[in-house]
Motif scaffolding. Structure first.
Motif: not given
Length: 678
Positions: A478-491, A493-507
Motif C-alpha cells: 500500500g501507498f500513503l494514498e491507500d492509508y489516508a483515504n481508508l482512514i478518511s472513510a473510517y472517520l 463511517l464513525y460520524e454516521v453510525t457512532f460505532e467506535e470500531s471505525w475510529v479505532k481502526k482509523a487510529s
C-alpha cells in the motif's frame, strides 16, 4: 474457434487489465520488478518504460500503431529491456517519471514513455509517438547509449538531481498559520480564472476538479461569500447539464474537451464519480436542489450497476472506446445517438426529448452523432409543452429508461476490474456521505459491504495494507494514498453510525503511517513506506489534483483524530505539516485546495457535537443531514470510551453538547436548539 495468439510475453502472469491488454504484443514486455532491473544491468541494456492505464484512449492508439507492430517490436526487443506499467497500480513509479517528463519537455500525459539507465534513472521521455518517429528515436537513443555512455550518464545524473530538488518542500519562511485575510485574498486572486457563465475555468479542456469545488463550498459557507457560492452552483449545474454527465445511466466522464462541458473524453473513473457523489450530496444539503439529489442517486446507480464486484468492492474504470455499429473500436460509440435512432425508439416523445437534450446544432458532435446536453431548466421546457414540471420529468424519465435498455444491447466499453484500496475508500466515504445527506439507508448497507470486502482482501498481517486486489491476489504494498483515504472513510463511517470500531481502526492505521511513512524533519509523509525498495527517490505527494494529495488527506484525518484521541501526538504533527506547507499553499492555492480546509477549521470555530441518550439516532439523523463543514460529530446511547464522550452520556436522558476545544456549553435537549447554537 478463436486461434491462439501469435505472441505472448511475461505480462500474461499479471492481473492488471491494462498489462494483460499488452500480453500478446510482439514486444517482449516485463512488469516492473527488481529482477527486471537486474536483468537490464546484466545485459547492459537501457530500460524502455511505457506507462498508461486501461481507460486511456491514446494508450490504445499507440499500442495499435507501435506495440502491436512487428517492425517496432524488433527494434524495441533488440536494444531495450521493455517495461509496461499500469500507472494506477504503480502511482509511485508514475510520479517519478511524470516529473521527469515534465522537466524534459515542459508537459506531461499518457502514454508516458521514458528511456532510462538500467538503474531506473531516466534520460529521455515523450508521450504519444507515431510509428516511424518511434523507430527512429529508439535507434538513435540505443546508439547514443553505447557510443557515448558518459554523455548519457551525465544527463541522467543531472535529471536525477532535478528530480530530488523539485520534490523538496521548502522550509517555512516564517511562523504563523494562514489567516482569514490570507484565505479571502487567495480566493479573490483565484476567481480571475473562474468561468462564471459556464462554470469551471475559462478554458478547454475542462476538468471537474471536485477537490477545488469541495473547498469552495466549505469556504463560501463559512465566509457567506455569495459570489463564490453562485460560481460554485453554476459549475455544479452546468456539469450536471453537460454531456460530460451520462444522462441515461448516471456517472461522469473524466473531462470535457470543450468549454461547455459537452463532449467528454468518455472514460468513466471510479475516483471521479466517488468524489462527485460526495460533492453533490453536500451541495444538496446546502440548497436542497432536486437536481443534485438526482445526480447523487443516478451516479450511485451507475457505480453499483457497472463497477461493483459481486462481493462488494468497486472496479476502477470503464474504457472510453467501444465497438461501433461497423465493428470498429471508437471513442464514445457506446454513448452517442443519431437522430434516426432517437426517433425510432422514442416515437411521439422524440420532440420533447430533443428539446430537453438539444438534438440540434447545440448538441451535435461529429458525423451524424449527438451527445445529450441540457441548457434549460425543467420549468422552462415544461412551460413550452404546457406540462407541469412533474409530468415533464415523468415523460423524460420514461424516455431515458427506453434508451438505456436499448443502449445496454450495444457492445460495452472494456472494464478495468482491478480493485484499488484508495479509490474504493473514496467510494465508501461517498456512500456514507450520500447516506448522511440524502438519508437512504441502502447507501450505508452498500458502504458496509464494500469495506468488509476491502478489509478481507487488502489488510496485511502486520497491520498494513495492500494497494490492489484482483482474482484473489493482492500483490503491491500500500501507498500513503491507500492509508489516508481508508482512514478518511473510517472517520466518515464513525460520524454516521457512532460505532467506535471505525475510529479505532482509523487510529491504528494512522499509527502505522507514523511508524512507516513519516519524515520527522518536515512532518510530512512519504508516498511509499520504509519497507519499499526505492528507485531514484522516495517521493512526497503534496499537490492536490483530480484526487487530493495523500498528505492533504492525512493532515485532515490527523486533525479529527487529535480531537477524538487527544492523548496521541496527532495534533502536533498537524501543526507541523500545515506550517511546512504554508508557502506552497500561498503560492499555488489551486493545487492545494484540500489543504485549505485545515485553515478554515482553525480561523473559524470548529465544533465538537456530542449526542447521547435514547434519542441519539433520531437526533443524529436530524443534525447530520445539514451541511456543517466545521464540525465533528460523536455520540453514544449508553456507553463510549472516547474522551470526548466522557461524562456526557446519560442513559435515560437525550442530550446534545456543543463543544469547542473540549469545552462544552450546557447541553440542549432538541436538534432545533442545537441548530440555533450552531
Amino acid at each position: 474457434m478463436k486461434s491462439a495468439p501469435e505472441h505472448t510475453n511475461s505480462l500474461i502472469h499479471e492481473t492488471s487489465p491494462y498489462l494483460l491488454q499488452h500480453a500478446h504484443n510482439p514486444v517482449n514486455w516485463y512488469a516492473w520488478k527488481p529482477e527486471v532491473l537486474k536483468k537490464a544491468r546484466k545485459e547492459n541494456k537501457p530500460l524502455l518504460i511505457s506507462i498508461g492505464y486501461a481507460a486511456c484512449h491514446w494508450c490504445h492508439v499507440m499500442e495499435n500503431e507501435c506495440f502491436e507492430d512487428q517492425e517496432v517490436a524488433e527494434v524495441m526487443n533488440r536494444h531495450f529491456i521493455n517495461i509496461k506499467i499500469d500507472r494506477e497500480e504503480r502511482p509511485d513509479i508514475d510520479h517519478i517519471y511524470m516529473d521527469a517528463l515534465q522537466m524534459m519537455t515542459g508537459s506531461g500525459g499518457w502514454p508516458l514513455n521514458v528511456v532510462a539507465l538500467p538503474d531506473g534513472r531516466p534520460f529521455w521521455g515523450a508521450t504519444f509517438v507515431r510509428k516511424q518517429d518511434w523507430i527512429k528515436v529508439l535507434e538513435q537513443l540505443a546508439a547514443l547509449y553505447h557510443t557515448n555512455p558518459s554523455k548519457v550518464q551525465e544527463y541522467a545524473a543531472q535529471l536525477e538531481e532535478g528530480l530530488h530538488t523539485i520534490n523538496l518542500i521548502p522550509a517555512p519562511e516564517k511562523e504563523g498559520h494562514l489567516t482569514q485575510k490570507d484565505l479571502t485574498s487567495i480566493v479573490k486572486n483565484w476567481s480571475q480564472y473562474f468561468d462564471t457563465f459556464l462554470g469551471g475555468y475559462k478554458r478547454a479542456p475542462k476538468f471537474m476538479m471536485p477537490v477545488n469545488l469541495d473547498f469552495l463550498l466549505h469556504y463560501s459557507t463559512l465566509f457567506q461569500d455569495s459570489e463564490t457560492e453562485e460560481y460554485l452552483h453554476t459549475t455544479l449545474r452546468r456539469m450536471a447539464y453537460g454531456g460530460i454527465y451520462d444522462h441515461l445511466g448516471g456517472g461522469f466522464s473524466r473531462y470535457s474537451v470543450d468549454v461547455k462541458w459537452h463532449i467528454p473524453h468518455f472514460e468513466k473513473m471510479l475516483y471521479d464519480n466517488a468524489q462527485l457523489i460526495s460533492l453533490y450530496a453536500k451541495a444538496y444539503a446546502t440548497v436542497n436542489d432536486p437536481l443534485y439529489k438526482d445526480i447523487v442517486e443516478e451516479s450511485i446507480g451507475f457505480v453499483t450497476r457497472e463497477l461493483m464486484h459481486p462481493d462488494g468492492g468497486f472496479y476502477s474504470s470503464l474504457d472510453a472506446d467501444s465497438l461501433d455499429k461497423h465493428g470498429n473500436l471508437k471513442e464514445g460509440a457506446y454513448y452517442v445517438w443519431t437522430e434516426k435512432e432517437l426517433t425510432d425508439n422514442l416515437g411521439e416523445d422524440y420532440q420533447i426529448f430533443s428539446d430537453y437534450y438539444n438534438i440540434n446544432s447545440y448538441g451535435h458532435w461529429e458525423e451524424d452523432n449527438y451527445v445529450l446536453i441540457r441548457d434549460k431548466t425543467d420549468e422552462e421546457v415544461a412551460k413550452k409543452y404546457k406540462l407541469s414540471a412533474k409530468d415533464l420529468r415523468a415523460r423524460i424519465n420514461q424516455c431515458k429508461r427506453t434508451l438505456l435498455t436499448k443502449r445496454e444491447l450495444r457492445p460495452r466499453p472494456r472494464l478495468d476490474d482491478k480493485i484499488l484500496t484508495s479509490w474504493n475508500a473514496l467510494m465508501i466515504k461517498a456512500l456514507a456521505e450520500a447516506y448522511r445527506y440524502l438519508g437512504k439507508k441502502e447507501y450505508l448497507v452498500i458502504a458496509r459491504e464494500a469495506i468488509a470486502f476491502l478489509e478481507s482482501t487488502v489488510l496485511t498481517e502486520d497491520g498494513g495494507l495492500f494497494h490492489n486486489h484482483k482474482e484473489g491476489k493482492s500483490t503491491i504494498e500500500g501507498f500513503l494514498e491507500d492509508y489516508a483515504n481508508l482512514i478518511s472513510a473510517y472517520l466518515e463511517l464513525y460520524e454516521v453510525t457512532f460505532e467506535e470500531s471505525w475510529v479505532k481502526k482509523a487510529s491504528k492505521l494512522s499509527e502505522y503511517c507514523l511508524l512507516h511513512f513519516l519524515n520527522d524533519k518536515s512532518g510530512l509523509f512519504y508516498f511509499t513506506s520504509d519497507k519499499e525498495e526505492v528507485t531514484v527517490r522516495r517521493s512526497f505527494e503534496t499537490a492536490d489534483n483530480v484526487i487530493p494529495a495523500s498528505n492533504s488527506v492525512m493532515v485532515l484525518n490527523l486533525y479529527k483524530l487529535s480531537i477524538l484521541f487527544p492523548e496521541q501526538p496527532f495534533g502536533s504533527i498537524v501543526d507541523k505539516m500545515l506550517l511546512q506547507m504554508r508557502e506552497s499553499i500561498l503560492e499555488n492555492p489551486n493545487s492545494h485546495a484540500n489543504w485549505m480546509h485545515l485553515p478554515l477549521y482553525k480561523v473559524f470555530p470548529f465544533k465538537e457535537i456530542v449526542i447521547s441518550g435514547p434519542s441519539t439516532a433520531e437526533f443524529a439523523t436530524s443534525l447530520l443531514s445539514r451541511y456543517h463543514p466545521n464540525a465533528l460529530f460523536a455520540g453514544a446511547v449508553r456507553e463510549g470510551s472516547l474522551s470526548l464522550l466522557e461524562g456526557r452520556i446519560h442513559a435515560e436522558k437525550s442530550q446534545i453538547f456543543i463543544c469547542e476545544n473540549g469545552a462544552c456549553k450546557l447541553p440542549v435537549n432538541t436538534p432545533e436548539e442545537a441548530l440555533s447554537l450552531l
